[in-house]
Scaffold this motif. Structure first.
Motif, mmCIF file in Angstrom:
data_model
loop_
_atom_site.group_PDB
_atom_site.id
_atom_site.type_symbol
_atom_site.label_atom_id
_atom_site.label_comp_id
_atom_site.label_asym_id
_atom_site.label_seq_id
_atom_site.Cartn_x
_atom_site.Cartn_y
_atom_site.Cartn_z
ATOM 1 N N THR A 259 0.806 -1.222 0.000
ATOM 2 C CA THR A 259 0.000 0.000 0.000
ATOM 3 C C THR A 259 0.837 1.269 0.000
ATOM 4 O O THR A 259 0.306 2.355 -0.224
ATOM 5 N N ASP A 260 2.134 1.151 0.289
ATOM 6 C CA ASP A 260 3.007 2.325 0.417
ATOM 7 C C ASP A 260 2.481 3.312 1.446
ATOM 8 O O ASP A 260 2.645 4.526 1.306
ATOM 9 N N HIS A 261 1.821 2.800 2.472
ATOM 10 C CA HIS A 261 1.269 3.656 3.533
ATOM 11 C C HIS A 261 1.810 3.165 4.879
ATOM 12 O O HIS A 261 1.230 2.292 5.510
ATOM 13 N N HIS A 262 2.968 3.729 5.272
ATOM 14 C CA HIS A 262 3.552 3.370 6.564
ATOM 15 C C HIS A 262 2.719 4.034 7.656
ATOM 16 O O HIS A 262 2.457 5.233 7.610
ATOM 17 N N HIS A 263 2.300 3.228 8.622
ATOM 18 C CA HIS A 263 1.460 3.756 9.691
ATOM 19 C C HIS A 263 1.667 2.945 10.959
ATOM 20 O O HIS A 263 2.358 1.931 10.966
ATOM 21 N N HIS A 264 1.028 3.394 12.025
ATOM 22 C CA HIS A 264 1.093 2.744 13.329
ATOM 23 C C HIS A 264 -0.335 2.553 13.827
ATOM 24 O O HIS A 264 -1.292 2.883 13.115
ATOM 25 N N HIS A 265 -0.476 2.032 15.051
ATOM 26 C CA HIS A 265 -1.818 1.709 15.543
ATOM 27 C C HIS A 265 -2.091 2.282 16.923
ATOM 28 O O HIS A 265 -1.213 2.295 17.787
ATOM 29 N N LEU A 266 -3.327 2.714 17.110
ATOM 30 C CA LEU A 266 -3.867 3.073 18.417
ATOM 31 C C LEU A 266 -4.768 1.907 18.811
ATOM 32 O O LEU A 266 -5.710 1.571 18.069
ATOM 33 N N ILE A 267 -4.492 1.267 19.948
ATOM 34 C CA ILE A 267 -5.230 0.068 20.347
ATOM 35 C C ILE A 267 -5.923 0.331 21.677
ATOM 36 O O ILE A 267 -5.263 0.628 22.687
ATOM 37 N N CYS A 268 -7.244 0.231 21.676
ATOM 38 C CA CYS A 268 -8.032 0.482 22.879
ATOM 39 C C CYS A 268 -8.005 -0.758 23.773
ATOM 40 O O CYS A 268 -8.392 -1.846 23.355
ATOM 41 N N THR A 269 -7.560 -0.576 25.012
ATOM 42 C CA THR A 269 -7.481 -1.682 25.956
ATOM 43 C C THR A 269 -8.830 -1.993 26.586
ATOM 44 O O THR A 269 -8.968 -2.996 27.280
ATOM 45 N N SER A 270 -9.806 -1.153 26.315
ATOM 46 C CA SER A 270 -11.133 -1.382 26.867
ATOM 47 C C SER A 270 -12.030 -2.151 25.893
ATOM 48 O O SER A 270 -12.536 -3.212 26.211
ATOM 49 N N CYS A 271 -12.189 -1.635 24.679
ATOM 50 C CA CYS A 271 -13.093 -2.279 23.713
ATOM 51 C C CYS A 271 -12.367 -3.069 22.634
ATOM 52 O O CYS A 271 -12.979 -3.811 21.880
ATOM 53 N N GLY A 272 -11.042 -2.908 22.542
ATOM 54 C CA GLY A 272 -10.264 -3.647 21.552
ATOM 55 C C GLY A 272 -10.165 -2.993 20.187
ATOM 56 O O GLY A 272 -9.523 -3.533 19.292
ATOM 57 N N ALA A 273 -10.774 -1.844 19.993
ATOM 58 C CA ALA A 273 -10.740 -1.167 18.697
ATOM 59 C C ALA A 273 -9.293 -0.843 18.317
ATOM 60 O O ALA A 273 -8.452 -0.549 19.167
ATOM 61 N N VAL A 274 -9.012 -0.915 17.017
ATOM 62 C CA VAL A 274 -7.693 -0.583 16.490
ATOM 63 C C VAL A 274 -7.875 0.471 15.405
ATOM 64 O O VAL A 274 -8.689 0.303 14.507
ATOM 65 N N ALA A 275 -7.132 1.561 15.515
ATOM 66 C CA ALA A 275 -7.184 2.626 14.512
ATOM 67 C C ALA A 275 -5.769 2.904 14.031
ATOM 68 O O ALA A 275 -4.802 2.778 14.791
ATOM 69 N N ASP A 276 -5.646 3.260 12.767
ATOM 70 C CA ASP A 276 -4.350 3.623 12.188
ATOM 71 C C ASP A 276 -4.032 5.083 12.479
ATOM 72 O O ASP A 276 -4.941 5.914 12.587
ATOM 73 N N PHE A 277 -2.737 5.383 12.599
ATOM 74 C CA PHE A 277 -2.306 6.778 12.597
ATOM 75 C C PHE A 277 -0.955 6.859 11.906
ATOM 76 O O PHE A 277 -0.193 5.902 11.876
ATOM 77 N N THR A 278 -0.692 8.012 11.319
ATOM 78 C CA THR A 278 0.562 8.269 10.638
ATOM 79 C C THR A 278 1.339 9.289 11.458
ATOM 80 O O THR A 278 0.805 10.342 11.810
ATOM 81 N N ALA A 279 2.576 8.972 11.765
ATOM 82 C CA ALA A 279 3.421 9.874 12.535
ATOM 83 C C ALA A 279 3.992 10.946 11.617
ATOM 84 O O ALA A 279 4.264 10.683 10.442
ATOM 85 N N PRO A 280 4.193 12.158 12.141
ATOM 86 C CA PRO A 280 4.838 13.209 11.346
ATOM 87 C C PRO A 280 6.238 12.755 10.915
ATOM 88 O O PRO A 280 6.881 11.946 11.592
ATOM 89 N N ASP A 281 6.699 13.293 9.794
ATOM 90 C CA ASP A 281 7.994 12.884 9.226
ATOM 91 C C ASP A 281 9.150 12.987 10.215
ATOM 92 O O ASP A 281 9.989 12.097 10.283
ATOM 93 N N GLY A 282 9.197 14.067 10.984
ATOM 94 C CA GLY A 282 10.290 14.249 11.941
ATOM 95 C C GLY A 282 10.287 13.167 13.011
ATOM 96 O O GLY A 282 11.346 12.624 13.368
ATOM 97 N N LEU A 283 9.119 12.834 13.518
ATOM 98 C CA LEU A 283 9.014 11.775 14.515
ATOM 99 C C LEU A 283 9.385 10.428 13.900
ATOM 100 O O LEU A 283 10.081 9.614 14.523
ATOM 101 N N GLU A 284 8.968 10.206 12.669
ATOM 102 C CA GLU A 284 9.286 8.949 11.987
ATOM 103 C C GLU A 284 10.798 8.803 11.795
ATOM 104 O O GLU A 284 11.358 7.721 12.014
ATOM 105 N N ARG A 285 11.478 9.890 11.432
ATOM 106 C CA ARG A 285 12.935 9.851 11.295
ATOM 107 C C ARG A 285 13.597 9.555 12.644
ATOM 108 O O ARG A 285 14.528 8.753 12.729
ATOM 109 N N SER A 286 13.099 10.186 13.697
ATOM 110 C CA SER A 286 13.651 9.936 15.036
ATOM 111 C C SER A 286 13.436 8.489 15.454
ATOM 112 O O SER A 286 14.339 7.863 16.030
ATOM 113 N N LEU A 287 12.265 7.942 15.177
ATOM 114 C CA LEU A 287 11.998 6.537 15.482
ATOM 115 C C LEU A 287 12.940 5.619 14.709
ATOM 116 O O LEU A 287 13.489 4.662 15.272
#
Length: 146
Positions: free
Chosen positions: A86-114
């Motif tokens: 997909t060429d879409h690098h992303h990460h996940h927000l995972i709810c510990t209560s209901c189990g929902a998973v959502a995607d998020f994309t980190a800003p470029d600067g944070l991604e470089r630091s990671l």
């Protein structure tokens, strides 16, 4: 990579001696259009698919590196298309209560630091890292307000 998605998937399946059947294509289309990782049950409903073939096909797609399994905080695995398709690098927000998973994309600067931090951790451990994924665990907006 949307135009190249289906030929790339057909090629990966072919490399593994598998065919890109209409059922597998339907699974891919459901995951492609979802915008978030889906449970197998959600894939069944969204794609109006038969349960037995959907589970079997998800396993084949996962073993061929077409689909990634995302572990949530509940007993239900979720599935999404592999990032390299997909060429879409992303990460996940995972709810510990209901189990929902959502995607998020980190800003470029944070991604470089990671990337730099992960490379250093890997180098220190004598580990060869291929990629990283960041999962944040907490409570989603709906559960936070409860």
């Amino acid at each position: 990579m949307a135009d190249d998605l289906h030929p790339a998937i057909a090629s990966r399946l072919d490399d593994d001696g598998q065919r890109y059947t209409s059922g597998r294509r339907k699974l891919v289309e459901v995951l492609e259009g979802a915008g978030r990782p889906l449970t197998a049950a959600e894939v069944l409903v969204e794609g109006d698919l038969a349960q037995s073939s959907a589970y079997r096909n998800l396993a084949v797609l996962e073993s061929c590196g077409i689909v990634n399994r995302v572990a949530g905080s509940d007993e239900f695995a979720r599935f999404e298309l592999a990032e390299d398709l997909t060429d879409h690098h992303h990460h996940h927000l995972i709810c510990t209560s209901c189990g929902a998973v959502a995607d998020f994309t980190a800003p470029d600067g944070l991604e470089r630091s990671l990337d730099e931090l992960m490379a250093e951790v890997a180098r220190t451990a004598g580990f060869q890292a291929d990629h990283h994924r960041l999962d944040l665990f907490g409570r989603c907006a709906r559960c936070h307000d409860l």
